[in-house]
Design an enzyme around this catalytic site. Structure first.
Site, PDB file in Angstrom:
ATOM      1  N   CYS A   2       0.847  -1.188   0.000  1.00 23.46           N
ATOM      2  CA  CYS A   2       0.000   0.000   0.000  1.00 23.46           C
ATOM      3  C   CYS A   2       0.884   1.240   0.000  1.00 23.46           C
ATOM      4  CB  CYS A   2      -0.944   0.091   1.200  1.00 23.46           C
ATOM      5  SG  CYS A   2      -2.057  -1.284   1.315  1.00 23.46           S
ATOM      6  N   ARG A  28       3.643  -0.155  -4.917  1.00 23.00           N
ATOM      7  CA  ARG A  28       3.419  -0.751  -3.597  1.00 23.00           C
ATOM      8  C   ARG A  28       2.072  -1.490  -3.514  1.00 23.00           C
ATOM      9  NH1 ARG A  28       6.972   1.552   0.178  1.00 23.00           N
ATOM     10  NH2 ARG A  28       5.676   0.727   1.830  1.00 23.00           N
ATOM     11  N   TRP A  71      -3.068  -2.526  -1.719  1.00 24.71           N
ATOM     12  CA  TRP A  71      -2.836  -3.959  -1.933  1.00 24.71           C
ATOM     13  C   TRP A  71      -3.683  -4.651  -0.871  1.00 24.71           C
ATOM     14  CZ3 TRP A  71      -0.971  -8.251   0.707  1.00 24.71           C
ATOM     15  CH2 TRP A  71      -0.617  -9.348  -0.098  1.00 24.71           C
ATOM     16  N   ASN A  97      -1.543   1.702   6.073  1.00 24.21           N
ATOM     17  CA  ASN A  97      -0.700   0.617   5.556  1.00 24.21           C
ATOM     18  C   ASN A  97      -0.387  -0.302   6.733  1.00 24.21           C
ATOM     19  OD1 ASN A  97       1.146  -0.958   4.189  1.00 24.21           O
ATOM     20  ND2 ASN A  97       2.781   0.566   4.234  1.00 24.21           N
ATOM     21  N   GLY A  98      -0.684  -1.592   6.594  1.00 26.21           N
ATOM     22  CA  GLY A  98      -0.407  -2.520   7.700  1.00 26.21           C
ATOM     23  C   GLY A  98      -1.622  -3.363   7.985  1.00 26.21           C
ATOM     24  N   GLU A 465      15.506 -18.572  -9.612  1.00 26.79           N
ATOM     25  CA  GLU A 465      15.217 -17.192 -10.008  1.00 26.79           C
ATOM     26  C   GLU A 465      14.571 -17.139 -11.394  1.00 26.79           C
ATOM     27  OE1 GLU A 465      14.727 -14.503  -8.793  1.00 26.79           O
ATOM     28  OE2 GLU A 465      15.008 -13.005 -10.351  1.00 26.79           O
ATOM     29  N   LYS A 469      10.925 -15.442 -12.171  1.00 20.83           N
ATOM     30  CA  LYS A 469      10.657 -14.401 -13.173  1.00 20.83           C
ATOM     31  C   LYS A 469       9.558 -14.845 -14.124  1.00 20.83           C
ATOM     32  CE  LYS A 469      12.035 -11.578 -11.735  1.00 20.83           C
ATOM     33  NZ  LYS A 469      12.731 -11.674 -10.504  1.00 20.83           N
ATOM     34  N   GLU A 472       6.032 -14.798 -12.368  1.00 23.58           N
ATOM     35  CA  GLU A 472       5.498 -13.448 -12.140  1.00 23.58           C
ATOM     36  C   GLU A 472       5.035 -12.809 -13.434  1.00 23.58           C
ATOM     37  OE1 GLU A 472       7.805 -11.001  -8.867  1.00 23.58           O
ATOM     38  OE2 GLU A 472       9.217 -11.900 -10.245  1.00 23.58           O
ATOM     39  N   HIS A 488      14.081 -37.830  -7.949  1.00 18.82           N
ATOM     40  CA  HIS A 488      13.481 -38.319  -6.692  1.00 18.82           C
ATOM     41  C   HIS A 488      11.980 -38.059  -6.666  1.00 18.82           C
ATOM     42  CE1 HIS A 488      17.444 -39.056  -5.039  1.00 18.82           C
ATOM     43  NE2 HIS A 488      17.799 -37.854  -5.467  1.00 18.82           N
ATOM     44  N   LYS A 582       5.499  -4.344  -4.962  1.00 23.95           N
ATOM     45  CA  LYS A 582       6.958  -4.319  -4.957  1.00 23.95           C
ATOM     46  C   LYS A 582       7.534  -4.407  -3.549  1.00 23.95           C
ATOM     47  CE  LYS A 582      10.869  -3.012  -7.384  1.00 23.95           C
ATOM     48  NZ  LYS A 582      11.229  -4.365  -7.831  1.00 23.95           N
TER      49      LYS A 582
END
Ligand code: AGP
Length: 587
Positions: A2, A28, A71, A97-98, A465, A469, A472, A488, A582
């Site tokens: 947020c 955010r 968010w 925010n929180g 990684e 990518k 996302e 396995h 982000k």
């Protein structure tokens, strides 16, 4: 998560100033957004669902406004759940925010007192608490008492129609105050303020600030006034413009030709001090989340191979479960682009409890981790606006390599190797055929349901990684493995044509990873090999130059570009993937 922005001053276009701030904070959170401005003794509010994009606000002229880009945590993405939230009298507006951990019990009490709620959010209890308090005290103390009754890590900014002041308070979630000429700002992040002023105050936890004709900083819970520390930030306002690029993701992938060099152009004294802390600690722990976590995992290979130094790795959200191992002889290294990731803030608190030393690699100057750690190496990657981390990943790798070379006594040689790698990254990015090849691969595989990625040693974190990518950007299920593991279990999932990306660098992992690729191919997988040499097992070969031990830095570039082209093929916004933000400031 947020983004919060507030303005009070002598300009009468508060709504536009707030909206412009929110656009800079949109990374955010981008589920929904809203702005409230003071118009005489009333508040005027405009709320929307979806991304801000190029939106305009339809609000009257005003000298005071607050806004929020969300968010979602409590309650779905609806206009009613968007901030600002108001009380019953519609004179108090709150952006937050929180997470208010005790919101349910506070809400029950408020309902018993007759308050009416229109959203499903935890935030909405805050204006109603302030409304109750206003029956017995003034605006600022009403906010203070309301804030003191909240449990959890929160940041709030409040406007009250009859007042020409904004009140803001925080525990945990970040807030920065900007001091301009006859105007004051408050935001989740200094990058949204720096255009207006370079004079800022980073609020500490349990502080409240009253912004009006002047600024008053207050300690919570008591309310004692304290002298603020004013910081001068020396960064230029960087809108993080896309320039000739269509998306920030592509721009930031391309930035890596210079950011890797900037990362190793550090203050030498600090670099050596950092390396010495690693050398002299009894035990060293390293932690990061998401992409930063993959960089940290890679650091364990880098330090072990180059510096013969063992480092313990734990992802940020798991770190505190290891805290019993920490002592006053331990060292914690956290790595974060935003410097706000809550799991790392908590890892730092855990390390502090055990009196361990705490160091960091951080991109955002002035962020919480930047201020909390004993020694910080800035990533120097510039603003990273795309929600997908790319350049901050390779900057972290570059610094980890450099520290390992220092421990080995090869600072200059190591730095030269990294710079040579950065130049090769630039050449690869300029190579039109290379870009076209990745576009073609995306065209070929974008309809697949699964992508598997294999790597051993240094290339194992790269496989993780690369999968991160691709997921996302494209929302395709992608999974990275240590090359020896799928036999396995996951090899049972491979079917005819499953795209499988394999990192085959010219190192000690080569023959074993080729065998692993062959095992996949025998079950029908379509093998896309990334490496300096063509191998018989590859159906598609993506050639990268051999740069020896620092090859990992360049090997991730094709995966980043493939993710970008997959996003385009799927019609996704590569800069703002659904459901992500982000900066992750909630647990
Ligand atoms: C990366 O592409 C992500 N969106 C995400 O995993 C990110 O790396 C993670 O949230 C950590 O962020 P930080 O570097 O700001 O701490």
């Amino acid at each position: 998560m947020c983004g919060i922005f507030g303005y009070v001053g002598n300009k009468n276009d508060a709504a536009d100033i707030v909206l412009e701030g929110l656009k800079l904070l949109e990374y955010r959170g981008y589920d929904s957004w809203g702005v409230a401005v003071k118009v005489r003794k009333k508040l005027s509010v405009d709320k929307h669902i979806g991304k801000i994009g190029d939106a305009q606000v339809n609000l009257p002229q005003s000298v005071l406004g607050i806004g929020h880009t969300r968010w979602a945590t409590h309650g779905g993405v609806t206009a009613a759940n968007a901030h600002p939230h108001m009380d019953c009298t519609k004179t108090i507006a709150v952006v937050h925010n929180g997470i208010v951990e005790n919101f349910q019990e506070l809400k029950t009490e408020l309902i018993e007192k007759g308050h009416k709620f229109i959203s499903e959010t935890d935030t909405e209890i805050i204006p109603h608490l302030i409304e109750e308090n206003l029956k017995k005290e003034g605006f600022a103390s009403s906010v203070r008492d309301a804030f003191n009754s909240l449990k959890g890590l929160n940041a709030v900014v409040v406007a009250y129609a009859p007042s020409r002041e904004i009140v803001a308070a925080k525990t945990g979630s970040p807030l920065v105050v900007g001091i301009g000429k006859n105007e004051l700002f408050v935001a989740s992040d200094a990058s949204a303020i720096v255009k207006h002023t370079k004079k800022v105050i980073f609020l500490e936890d349990n502080q409240m600030v009253i912004l009006g004709k002047r600024l008053k900083l207050i300690n919570l819970p008591g309310g004692k006034e304290i002298k603020p520390t004013i910081n001068k930030i020396n960064w230029k306002f960087e809108h993080g413009e896309k320039g000739k690029f269509k998306h920030f993701l592509l721009k930031e992938i391309n930035d890596q030709r210079t950011t890797i060099i900037d990362a190793v152009t550090q203050n030498e004294k600090k670099l050596f001090e950092f390396a010495n802390l690693i050398r002299n600690s009894f035990d060293t722990y390293i932690s990061g989340c998401g992409t930063a976590g993959h960089a940290c995992r890679m650091a364990t290979y880098i330090f072990s191979t180059i510096a013969k130094k063992h480092i313990n790795f734990a992802i940020g959200s798991e770190f505190s479960y290891y805290e019993d191992f920490l002592t006053d002889k331990s060292l914690l290294i956290v790595a974060s682009q935003s410097g706000e990731t809550i799991d790392l803030v908590e890892a730092v608190s855990a390390a502090r409890r055990h009196k361990s030393k705490v160091t960091a690699l951080v991109n955002v100057i002035g962020s919480t981790l930047y201020r909390q750690c004993d020694l910080v190496l800035p990533l120097r990657a510039g603003v990273e606006r795309c929600v997908l981390s790319t350049k901050s990943f390779t900057s972290k790798l570059a610094i980890f390599y450099l520290l390992a070379f220092i421990l080995k006594g090869e600072y200059s040689e190591g730095r030269k190797k990294i710079i040579k790698t950065a130049r090769a990254v630039g050449e690869l990015l300029d190579d039109k055929e290379f870009n076209q090849q990745l576009k073609n691969v995306a065209d070929e595989i974008y309809k697949t349901k699964d992508i598997y990625i294999l790597g051993r040693g240094f290339s194992f974190p790269l496989a993780l990684e690369a999968a991160h990518k691709i997921k996302e950007a494209s929302y395709i299920h992608a999974e990275g493995f240590a090359g020896g593991e799928p036999k396995h279990c996951e090899i049972s999932l491979v079917s005819e044509g499953t795209p499988t990306i394999v990192f085959v660098p010219n190192d000690e992992t080569k023959s074993a990873i080729i065998s692993n690729a062959t095992e996949f191919k025998a079950r029908g997988a379509y093998i896309i090999g990334i490496g300096p040499e063509k191998q018989a097992v590859f159906d598609e070969w993506i050639q990268v130059p051999d740069l020896g031990v620092t090859s990992s830095i360049i090997n991730i570039i094709p995966a980043q570009l493939l993710a970008y082209y997959l996003a385009l093929k799927k019609g996704n916004d590569p800069d703002k993937p659904r459901n992500l933000a982000k900066s992750v400031t909630v647990k």
